[in-house]
Scaffold this motif. Structure first.
Motif, short mmCIF file in Angstrom:
data_model
loop_
_atom_site.label_atom_id
_atom_site.label_comp_id
_atom_site.label_asym_id
_atom_site.label_seq_id
_atom_site.Cartn_x
_atom_site.Cartn_y
_atom_site.Cartn_z
N ARG A 4 11.24 6.14 71.76
CA ARG A 4 11.45 5.16 72.83
C ARG A 4 10.64 3.90 72.54
O ARG A 4 10.73 2.92 73.24
CB ARG A 4 10.94 5.70 74.16
CG ARG A 4 11.64 6.94 74.65
CD ARG A 4 10.86 7.40 75.86
NE ARG A 4 11.53 8.41 76.61
CZ ARG A 4 11.13 9.68 76.66
NH1 ARG A 4 10.07 10.06 75.99
NH2 ARG A 4 11.77 10.54 77.40
N THR A 5 9.79 3.98 71.52
CA THR A 5 8.83 2.90 71.29
C THR A 5 8.92 2.34 69.87
O THR A 5 7.91 2.03 69.25
CB THR A 5 7.40 3.41 71.57
OG1 THR A 5 7.18 4.58 70.76
CG2 THR A 5 7.19 3.75 73.03
N LYS A 27 8.44 -3.61 71.05
CA LYS A 27 7.88 -2.29 70.73
C LYS A 27 8.46 -1.21 71.63
O LYS A 27 7.87 -0.15 71.79
CB LYS A 27 6.36 -2.33 70.88
CG LYS A 27 5.69 -3.24 69.87
CD LYS A 27 4.20 -3.27 70.10
CE LYS A 27 3.53 -4.31 69.25
NZ LYS A 27 2.16 -4.55 69.71
N SER A 28 9.57 -1.49 72.26
CA SER A 28 10.17 -0.54 73.21
C SER A 28 11.61 -0.20 72.83
O SER A 28 12.45 0.02 73.70
CB SER A 28 10.15 -1.13 74.62
OG SER A 28 8.87 -1.62 74.92
N THR A 29 11.90 -0.19 71.53
CA THR A 29 13.26 0.09 71.10
C THR A 29 13.54 1.60 71.16
O THR A 29 12.76 2.38 70.65
CB THR A 29 13.48 -0.41 69.66
OG1 THR A 29 12.97 -1.74 69.57
CG2 THR A 29 14.94 -0.36 69.27
N THR A 30 14.64 1.96 71.80
CA THR A 30 15.07 3.36 71.82
C THR A 30 15.99 3.61 70.64
O THR A 30 16.92 2.84 70.41
CB THR A 30 15.81 3.67 73.14
OG1 THR A 30 14.88 3.57 74.21
CG2 THR A 30 16.42 5.07 73.12
N VAL A 58 21.94 5.39 66.84
CA VAL A 58 22.13 4.46 67.95
C VAL A 58 20.77 3.84 68.26
O VAL A 58 19.78 4.56 68.37
CB VAL A 58 22.64 5.18 69.22
CG1 VAL A 58 22.79 4.20 70.37
CG2 VAL A 58 23.94 5.88 68.97
N GLN A 115 18.85 0.79 70.82
CA GLN A 115 19.06 -0.08 71.96
C GLN A 115 17.73 -0.72 72.35
O GLN A 115 16.70 -0.05 72.39
CB GLN A 115 19.59 0.74 73.13
CG GLN A 115 19.82 -0.10 74.38
CD GLN A 115 20.33 0.76 75.51
OE1 GLN A 115 21.50 1.04 75.63
NE2 GLN A 115 19.42 1.21 76.34
N PHE A 139 15.87 -3.94 74.99
CA PHE A 139 16.01 -4.92 76.06
C PHE A 139 15.41 -6.24 75.59
O PHE A 139 14.29 -6.27 75.08
CB PHE A 139 15.32 -4.44 77.33
CG PHE A 139 16.01 -3.26 77.95
CD1 PHE A 139 17.07 -3.45 78.81
CD2 PHE A 139 15.63 -1.98 77.63
CE1 PHE A 139 17.74 -2.37 79.36
CE2 PHE A 139 16.28 -0.89 78.17
CZ PHE A 139 17.34 -1.09 79.05
N THR A 175 14.26 -8.76 77.22
CA THR A 175 13.04 -9.22 77.90
C THR A 175 11.79 -8.48 77.42
O THR A 175 10.69 -8.86 77.76
CB THR A 175 13.15 -9.06 79.43
OG1 THR A 175 13.50 -7.70 79.69
CG2 THR A 175 14.18 -9.99 80.02
N ALA A 176 11.97 -7.42 76.63
CA ALA A 176 10.79 -6.70 76.12
C ALA A 176 10.28 -7.28 74.80
O ALA A 176 9.32 -6.77 74.23
CB ALA A 176 11.10 -5.22 75.98
N GLN A 179 8.02 -9.53 72.86
CA GLN A 179 6.76 -10.18 73.21
C GLN A 179 6.43 -11.28 72.22
O GLN A 179 6.36 -11.05 71.02
CB GLN A 179 5.65 -9.14 73.29
CG GLN A 179 5.86 -8.23 74.50
CD GLN A 179 4.85 -7.11 74.59
OE1 GLN A 179 3.80 -7.15 73.97
NE2 GLN A 179 5.18 -6.09 75.34
N GLN A 219 8.59 -17.49 75.02
CA GLN A 219 9.22 -16.27 75.54
C GLN A 219 10.20 -16.62 76.65
O GLN A 219 11.31 -16.09 76.72
CB GLN A 219 8.13 -15.32 76.04
CG GLN A 219 8.64 -13.94 76.42
CD GLN A 219 7.51 -12.92 76.53
OE1 GLN A 219 6.59 -12.92 75.74
NE2 GLN A 219 7.59 -12.07 77.52
N TYR A 241 19.17 -12.37 81.24
CA TYR A 241 19.49 -11.80 82.54
C TYR A 241 21.00 -11.53 82.67
O TYR A 241 21.42 -10.70 83.46
CB TYR A 241 18.92 -12.67 83.67
CG TYR A 241 17.41 -12.70 83.55
CD1 TYR A 241 16.66 -11.60 83.99
CD2 TYR A 241 16.76 -13.75 82.91
CE1 TYR A 241 15.28 -11.57 83.81
CE2 TYR A 241 15.38 -13.72 82.73
CZ TYR A 241 14.65 -12.62 83.18
OH TYR A 241 13.29 -12.58 82.98
N LYS A 267 20.78 -6.38 77.04
CA LYS A 267 20.55 -5.45 75.93
C LYS A 267 21.10 -5.94 74.60
O LYS A 267 22.08 -6.67 74.56
CB LYS A 267 21.27 -4.12 76.22
CG LYS A 267 20.67 -3.31 77.30
CD LYS A 267 21.57 -2.12 77.60
CE LYS A 267 21.16 -1.45 78.89
NZ LYS A 267 22.11 -0.46 79.32
#
Lengths: 104, 180
Positions: B24-25, B45-48, B59, B61, B63, B65-66, B68, B75, B86, B90
């Motif tokens: 997830r990270t 650093k939040s890629t699934t 696969v 995915q 976001f 907005t994550a 940094q 940003q 918005y 994704k």
């Protein structure tokens, strides 16, 4: 050139239980992107970089936070930012999470 | 007879429960810097990521907005003006590691990665080489490729065009764990 604002000083948009957030998110999922929330819930899983609340909310911890400070099956209060609903793993995803002490 | 049945069950069992590795990270970085100007780069650093090891299907995915940035205003511009995060929250990648085989990963670590990258609702085919390494419980996946803002119909205003590279380098660094 200013760095992005830190989670610690950001205003909380929604403060309630983790279950309450799930309920509200399901009702309307369009308003939550990047919102700062403070949540209370039961820790149902602990990973290397984050914890899961109520089986459905993954909270990625801010870098200096340590997963060793969290215990499975206990109540915790967290402040974090919603990044979105992860439909690959079917869970709500938060980042920059910090532990709030005491558990409110 | 019992032994054979047990063995058959075992073989059936392992082929039936296809293994998955995930994170997830995962770290997805991009760089669009031009020499002598402010570096334009960010880290997510939040890629699934989910990899089916029996088929090599992958696969990923993230976001928008994550991502940094070091500079807050950059940003903000990234999300509001360029990516419209918005409206299009994704980015996804769906693809395959060609001829992937987990059991021979010690001998072969480089695989052709082919798939479809979707950003801002626009899809583009990506072909690159990914390196994979198995280390006890973890599977490390690394790959690089480039895209252009044009590929995803991102308009760069003339006033900043010189400061943003025509080619955006994307690097992927994912440490996957076995999914239980």
């Amino acid at each position: 050139m200013k760095a992005p604002e830190k989670i610690e000083t950001k205003a909380v948009f929604f403060s309630s239980s983790a279950k309450d957030l799930l309920f509200n998110f399901q009702k309307n999922d369009t308003v939550w992107s990047s919102k700062i929330v403070q949540l209370k819930g039961v820790i149902t899983a602990i990973g290397s970089k984050g914890i899961t609340l109520e089986n459905q909310i993954y909270c990625q911890l801010k870098e200096e936070q340590d997963v060793a400070n969290f215990k499975l099956n206990t109540l915790v209060s967290l402040k974090g930012r919603i990044i979105g609903y992860d439909d690959v793993l079917e869970e709500l995803k938060l980042d920059q999470c910090i532990k709030i002490i005491p558990t409110l | 007879m019992k032994k054979i049945l047990f063995l058959l069950l075992l073989i059936y069992g392992t082929s039936c429960f296809s293994q998955k590795y995930f994170t997830r990270t995962g770290a997805t970085d991009f760089k669009a810097s031009v020499d002598f100007f402010e570096p334009i780069e960010a880290k997510n650093k939040s890629t699934t990521v989910l990899l089916k090891t029996s088929t090599g299907e992958i696969v990923a995915q993230l976001f928008m907005t994550a991502f940094q940035f070091k500079i807050g205003l950059m940003q903000e511009h990234f999300n509001e003006n360029y990516m419209e995060s918005y409206t299009y929250p994704k980015a996804t990648f769906k693809g395959k590691l060609v001829d992937f085989n987990l059991s021979t990963i010690d001998k072969k670590s480089n695989y052709t990665l082919k798939g479809i990258l979707t950003i801002r609702g626009i899809s583009k085919e990506i072909t690159t080489t990914a390196s994979l390494k198995k280390d006890k419980k973890q599977l490390t996946f690394k790959a690089n490729f480039s895209v252009t803002p044009k590929d995803f119909e991102i308009e760069i205003p003339a006033i900043v065009r010189k400061k943003i590279a025509k080619k955006v380098d994307i690097s992927l660094d994912y440490v996957l764990e076995k999914k239980v």
